[in-house]
Design a protein around this motif. Sequence first.
Motif: not given
Length: 289
Positions: A29, A31, A127, A188, A238
């Motif tokens: 996970h 970004h 998410e 997550h 994350d």
Amino acid sequence: MPSNASGRSDKNDAPPLPEPLRVPVADSHTHLDMQAGTVAEGLAKAASVGVTTVVQVGCDLAGSRWATETAAAHDAVHATVALHPNEAPRIVHGDPGREPGGDAALDEALAEIDRLAALPQVKGVGETGLDHFRTGPEGKEAQERSFRAHIEIAKRHGKTLVIHDRDAHADVLRVLKEEGAPERTVFHCYSGDAEMAGICASAGYYMSFAGNVTFKNAQNLRDALAVAPRELILVETDAPFLTPAPYRGRPNAPYLIPVTVRAMAAVRGVDEDTLATALAVNTARAFGY
Ligand SMILES: [Zn+2]
Ligand SMILES: [Zn+2]
């Protein structure tokens, strides 16, 4: 090398490259669209320490489209698409600089997520979930409606559901039960305790641990990690958030996964290679790639 005149390294600098993992793993996970540098640079840096796969997570329409394009362009990237639990209420009720769109705007946005979810490079829907920390009571209804819609989309397309659960454990578990969870569901940034890990384990939900499992005040997360079944554990950054200790507060990126993997291996009392092997297999199974 010291990065400023005083000779101290700056606390905003990117942390140094960790020792490479011997067994490659995935960042389940991340970004990339919120991190410094190009995607190619970020992926190369991650691969240089054994983080050879990343799951790029969408949080709004633009971010979800970007995730699908990035996954199409890079073999190492898989995409997930969604409206974040804090995004859905903003679409309905508006936000500073943004007109309220009402329920129709949310429906329209969900229809676009549905279209994106059909793409082959999209492995998950998320998410999504519930966030009682950032969204107040006025946004609760929109948030839960959006969550239910994402569950339905994930099931219809046979994709993995990626859950964001912030201060909302009981309600997230309730909605999953009411709707019926998809075959593969990932919590997550798992934030429950050992008791909740037992509930997730019996439901077959994956628990993805982020850098906060290394924080001093996170004994409850380590207790959960200690009892979670090995086949249901994932690791994530994350990033750019939740940078693991001892780099807390500095920018996070997928190349820092080894720091968290090592801390997790210590909690589990297993060697790093054993844990990394399990994490790699689990992530591939969780996202069906
Ligand atoms: Zn989240
Ligand atoms: Zn996230």
